[in-house]
Design a protein around this motif. Sequence first.
Motif, PDB file in Angstrom:
ATOM      1  N   LEU A   1      40.995 -50.437  50.076  1.00  0.00           N
ATOM      2  CA  LEU A   1      39.821 -50.553  50.946  1.00  0.00           C
ATOM      3  C   LEU A   1      40.236 -50.892  52.380  1.00  0.00           C
ATOM      4  N   ALA A   2      41.122 -51.882  52.508  1.00  0.00           N
ATOM      5  CA  ALA A   2      41.567 -52.271  53.864  1.00  0.00           C
ATOM      6  C   ALA A   2      42.293 -51.107  54.532  1.00  0.00           C
ATOM      7  N   ALA A   3      43.166 -50.438  53.773  1.00  0.00           N
ATOM      8  CA  ALA A   3      43.959 -49.341  54.352  1.00  0.00           C
ATOM      9  C   ALA A   3      43.042 -48.195  54.798  1.00  0.00           C
ATOM     10  N   ARG A   4      42.064 -47.873  53.969  1.00  0.00           N
ATOM     11  CA  ARG A   4      41.155 -46.769  54.300  1.00  0.00           C
ATOM     12  C   ARG A   4      40.318 -47.111  55.529  1.00  0.00           C
ATOM     13  N   LYS A   5      39.772 -48.316  55.550  1.00  0.00           N
ATOM     14  CA  LYS A   5      38.917 -48.693  56.678  1.00  0.00           C
ATOM     15  C   LYS A   5      39.715 -48.787  57.976  1.00  0.00           C
ATOM     16  N   ALA A   6      41.009 -49.089  57.845  1.00  0.00           N
ATOM     17  CA  ALA A   6      41.847 -49.228  59.047  1.00  0.00           C
ATOM     18  C   ALA A   6      42.405 -47.889  59.511  1.00  0.00           C
ATOM     19  N   GLY A   7      42.175 -46.841  58.753  1.00  0.00           N
ATOM     20  CA  GLY A   7      42.764 -45.549  59.110  1.00  0.00           C
ATOM     21  C   GLY A   7      44.272 -45.540  58.920  1.00  0.00           C
ATOM     22  N   TRP A   8      44.706 -46.179  57.871  1.00  0.00           N
ATOM     23  CA  TRP A   8      46.150 -46.285  57.599  1.00  0.00           C
ATOM     24  C   TRP A   8      46.759 -44.892  57.563  1.00  0.00           C
ATOM     25  N   GLY A   9      47.899 -44.739  58.205  1.00  0.00           N
ATOM     26  CA  GLY A   9      48.587 -43.457  58.188  1.00  0.00           C
ATOM     27  C   GLY A   9      48.327 -42.632  59.434  1.00  0.00           C
TER      28      GLY A   9
ATOM     29  N   ALA B   1      56.392 -54.374  77.409  1.00  0.00           N
ATOM     30  CA  ALA B   1      57.811 -54.248  77.751  1.00  0.00           C
ATOM     31  C   ALA B   1      58.487 -55.615  77.842  1.00  0.00           C
ATOM     32  N   ASN B   2      57.722 -56.660  78.163  1.00  0.00           N
ATOM     33  CA  ASN B   2      58.322 -58.001  78.267  1.00  0.00           C
ATOM     34  C   ASN B   2      58.393 -58.704  76.910  1.00  0.00           C
ATOM     35  N   GLY B   3      57.998 -57.998  75.846  1.00  0.00           N
ATOM     36  CA  GLY B   3      58.102 -58.582  74.514  1.00  0.00           C
ATOM     37  C   GLY B   3      56.885 -59.366  74.084  1.00  0.00           C
ATOM     38  N   SER B   4      55.875 -59.443  74.939  1.00  0.00           N
ATOM     39  CA  SER B   4      54.664 -60.129  74.493  1.00  0.00           C
ATOM     40  C   SER B   4      53.886 -59.212  73.557  1.00  0.00           C
ATOM     41  N   VAL B   5      53.206 -59.842  72.616  1.00  0.00           N
ATOM     42  CA  VAL B   5      52.523 -59.093  71.562  1.00  0.00           C
ATOM     43  C   VAL B   5      51.039 -59.367  71.659  1.00  0.00           C
ATOM     44  N   LYS B   6      50.258 -58.312  71.666  1.00  0.00           N
ATOM     45  CA  LYS B   6      48.800 -58.449  71.686  1.00  0.00           C
ATOM     46  C   LYS B   6      48.289 -57.900  70.361  1.00  0.00           C
ATOM     47  N   ILE B   7      47.477 -58.692  69.682  1.00  0.00           N
ATOM     48  CA  ILE B   7      46.891 -58.210  68.430  1.00  0.00           C
ATOM     49  C   ILE B   7      45.555 -57.564  68.771  1.00  0.00           C
ATOM     50  N   ASP B   8      45.492 -56.247  68.578  1.00  0.00           N
ATOM     51  CA  ASP B   8      44.315 -55.489  69.022  1.00  0.00           C
ATOM     52  C   ASP B   8      43.191 -55.554  68.010  1.00  0.00           C
ATOM     53  N   ARG B   9      43.539 -55.462  66.727  1.00  0.00           N
ATOM     54  CA  ARG B   9      42.495 -55.326  65.719  1.00  0.00           C
ATOM     55  C   ARG B   9      43.027 -55.836  64.388  1.00  0.00           C
ATOM     56  N   VAL B  10      42.164 -56.465  63.613  1.00  0.00           N
ATOM     57  CA  VAL B  10      42.489 -56.793  62.226  1.00  0.00           C
ATOM     58  C   VAL B  10      41.355 -56.246  61.371  1.00  0.00           C
ATOM     59  N   VAL B  11      41.706 -55.385  60.434  1.00  0.00           N
ATOM     60  CA  VAL B  11      40.735 -54.888  59.454  1.00  0.00           C
ATOM     61  C   VAL B  11      41.061 -55.583  58.138  1.00  0.00           C
ATOM     62  N   SER B  12      40.046 -56.201  57.579  1.00  0.00           N
ATOM     63  CA  SER B  12      40.296 -57.051  56.421  1.00  0.00           C
ATOM     64  C   SER B  12      39.432 -56.608  55.252  1.00  0.00           C
ATOM     65  N   ALA B  13      39.999 -56.655  54.073  1.00  0.00           N
ATOM     66  CA  ALA B  13      39.226 -56.437  52.847  1.00  0.00           C
ATOM     67  C   ALA B  13      39.352 -57.685  51.987  1.00  0.00           C
TER      68      ALA B  13
ATOM     69  N   ASP C   1      43.058 -64.139  72.981  1.00  0.00           N
ATOM     70  CA  ASP C   1      43.916 -63.702  71.885  1.00  0.00           C
ATOM     71  C   ASP C   1      43.135 -62.989  70.781  1.00  0.00           C
ATOM     72  N   CYS C   2      41.810 -63.015  70.898  1.00  0.00           N
ATOM     73  CA  CYS C   2      40.987 -62.620  69.756  1.00  0.00           C
ATOM     74  C   CYS C   2      40.937 -61.105  69.590  1.00  0.00           C
ATOM     75  N   PRO C   3      41.426 -60.618  68.456  1.00  0.00           N
ATOM     76  CA  PRO C   3      41.357 -59.177  68.209  1.00  0.00           C
ATOM     77  C   PRO C   3      39.943 -58.757  67.809  1.00  0.00           C
ATOM     78  N   ASP C   4      39.708 -57.468  67.783  1.00  0.00           N
ATOM     79  CA  ASP C   4      38.501 -56.972  67.095  1.00  0.00           C
ATOM     80  C   ASP C   4      38.731 -57.190  65.607  1.00  0.00           C
ATOM     81  N   ILE C   5      37.727 -57.690  64.949  1.00  0.00           N
ATOM     82  CA  ILE C   5      37.879 -57.995  63.518  1.00  0.00           C
ATOM     83  C   ILE C   5      36.790 -57.263  62.740  1.00  0.00           C
ATOM     84  N   GLU C   6      37.212 -56.594  61.683  1.00  0.00           N
ATOM     85  CA  GLU C   6      36.259 -55.945  60.757  1.00  0.00           C
ATOM     86  C   GLU C   6      36.526 -56.515  59.380  1.00  0.00           C
ATOM     87  N   ILE C   7      35.479 -56.876  58.683  1.00  0.00           N
ATOM     88  CA  ILE C   7      35.659 -57.431  57.333  1.00  0.00           C
ATOM     89  C   ILE C   7      34.839 -56.614  56.346  1.00  0.00           C
ATOM     90  N   HIS C   8      35.481 -56.226  55.271  1.00  0.00           N
ATOM     91  CA  HIS C   8      34.823 -55.435  54.224  1.00  0.00           C
ATOM     92  C   HIS C   8      34.986 -56.164  52.895  1.00  0.00           C
TER      93      HIS C   8
END
Lengths: 153, 743
Positions: free
Chosen positions: B576-584, B615-627, B681-688
């Motif tokens: 479910l999480a993989a499908r909703k996240a468009g995994w692949g 490029a400076n190695g900082s990481v931004k979490i854009d989205r979390v899709v959760s099941a 820091d807050c990503p877009d979050i989807e919960i299923h």
Amino acid sequence: MTIRLNVNGATREIDVEPDAPLLWVLRDELGLTGTKFGCGVAQCGACTVHLNGEAKRSCVIPVGAVADMQIVTIEGLSAHGPTPVQKAWVEHQVPQCGYCQSGMIMAVSALLAKNPSPTDEELKTEITNICRCGTYPRIRAAVRALAAAKALP
Amino acid sequence: MTTRRMVILGGLGAASALVVGYALWPSTRIARADAMAARAGERFVSNWIKIGRDDTVTVVIPHCDMGTGIFTSLSQMAAEELDADWNKVRAETAPADSLFANGPLGEGFILGEKDIYPNNIPAFLRGTVANSFRTIAGFMDLQVTGGSSAIRATGVFGIRIAAAAAREMLVAAAAARWNVAPETCSTRVSRVLHEASGRSFGFGELAADAARHDPSSHPRLKPKDQYTIVGKSVLRFDIPRKVDGTTAYGIDVREPGMLFAAIRISPVFGGNLRSVDAAPISGRRGIHKVIKLDDAVVVVADRFWRARDAAALLNPIFDDGVLGGVTSTTIAARRKAALDDALKSDLTVGSGADALKSQKVIEATYQVPYLAHATMEPMNATAIYRNGSLEVWSGTQDGLGSRAACAKSAGLPIEKVTFHLLPMGGGFGRRLPGFFNFLDYAVKTAMAVPGTPVKLVFTREQDMQHDFYRPNVMSRFRAALGAGGMPAVWVNDYTTDDDPNPEAHILYAIPNQAISAALVRTHVPTGPWRSVEASWHGFFIESFIDELAHRAKADPVAYRLKLLADKPRHAATLELAARKAGWGAPLAHGRGRGVAIVESFKSIVCHVADVTVAANGSVKIDRVVSAVDCGMAVNPDGMRAQIEGGILFGLGAAQYGEITIDKGAVAQANFPDYPVARLADCPDIEIHFHDSDAPLGGGGEPGVPPTAPAITNAIFAATGVRIRDLPIIKHASLIAHGATASL
């Protein structure tokens, strides 16, 4: 010494040192405990109040410096019933523990007063208050809804 | 001494009938409950359930609502079984009295957790029982809120049964008045109806009669397909008072004549106060007293800021002993050594570690740091000691346990202690029993100024430097791949400062497994931190399985699915999480997508995280899709809020969180050097939700564990850099290098 403050539209006289932090004067002298202590170093925003309409972190502001200002706390914000921001907070079920939310609501209210339709980027820059429960997605959703409503004629 | 509950608990085989028998109060106890916690016009009908003359149902809950919404959700469960009018349902905190002890919580664990045995108490409850009483009976007399247990234990084994019994008692009372058979009556929106004659009574008219009936030990529970309140999103009771500043937290207590106290505790854990000279603060306005405690100095003043500023001027001398030389580096060295010479086997499957022989071994070692809880409301408590009695106010995760702890600190019998449990600004495990240093200091302070209430507040610095930290843990994996690149051997050795961790056991079907723990205790106090053991083993396991998938040149989702073939709920949640996240689907350069699935507190949570690496190695979490599969969510919007909160809690810790030890003390002091997640820091979050027929799972914690590994797996996907040591931010240059190299 006696310091005269204008808090939530009323004049209050307090016998206190001018370097006493505004936060603790509000909480312990005036009993306005809706304004919270979080860090004491103006990092977390739990103590945010309005000084002449601007959101300020009261834990590092000496009370002697605000004697001529209009101070508004969370108690004063909703003196005439819930504001649109507070209503949006209920509608979006924003608070969890709720401890940071007075400061959060004061910060967002001041932002919306000068910029009724902030972008997500503006919101990130302007709202730096800490919420440990992680209510940020709902804060963002509530502000987006408020911004959209303001954008309508 | 053998108590009734020990006898009951002795016969676990016949548990379900006995549990109901234990859970429900006979009518004699109802009278005591009325005396203690019913207002005019209210009656207890069964335990936890009060009904007022105006039909208001009040659910009296043996927990605190830390903001997870359990008061509302537990009330939904009660209202559902009662057939109550949801608009007339309220909740309140049970008194800190053993009459209101949460037996169903303990019972829930006995029935629901296969892992329970006397030496393996769930981590969040360990502080509730002294080591010599580490028996199941030892944690029955409690009101703990933790372990994501309120719904799945208190609700399932306690409140819903009490409500169902209360409904039957209301029906019996009505049937007796009408002189009809109870079976001919029904209930709807807080009324008992006799449809044949068209008569009805409101619950409020029946409550007093109903309370005289003894509760059924086998009340009929409503089948899930008839639910009309449970499973619906409802507005939380507590929120209106949290948007206007009127909720009074522990720190907001005001008692007449109250004094305030600030504390300076020995920076080195276990250090003692040798001396303190009060001269630097003599003559300062409002100062009442300087109190010397064993390991701290307390300044009492008429205002908090005066106490705090004065305490800061003191120069207390503390004995550090040998501990003053301990650093994070010396602790890490001890952990590393323990993995080689102090291992004890916890679990062996198949041939265990022997199966590694003559195989190509894949090895990796992971670490996580100490973490502070950093609740928004710093630790505090207010107490007054007068005429041999103690009264205490505080926000904690266990009212009854707090009362017992205060009695112990004061050296008083528990009957001489009153404890008022107040709302708290965040718990996350910090305010569980066993970690009540703030209560202990407040009680000792109050006893030094008898007759006067005194509120002790930790500054943020004291709060951060005198926490009970998420342990820092090292975990070493060795594995070998077999046919088709699937893992054939899984060997995991990890450090622990307590019992072996059930959360190190894996979901995946791997034929040979050996899991061992090495006990390493340091002087740094540790405790449960939101999701407890799963917060580290989730990161370790879900990272290393990702490494194995990469070695096998397999897709991380497909690889996990193969290993979950015998676990349909887990597989469905992952899919479910993989499908909703468009995994692949392909991602732009510099972006990566990672997956992690962890079951904790009986809920399965799978996150798919998308990150962008700069490029400076900082990481931004854009989205979390959760099941999420928690069986069913009692209040789906509330459950969603908990998963969101879990993601933010896990994300902040993964990105930035680290407490280090220098000269025996915590090096960090406040948010500038202990950053946490902010709005930016807050990503877009989807919960299923993946609804299943599984027993209800927990909500407060299970969102945390898969967060860190989903992020670090996404960083690996973007850069080829494997983060094996949190927080992420300290690897910025490595990540930057990886980002450049992958161009």
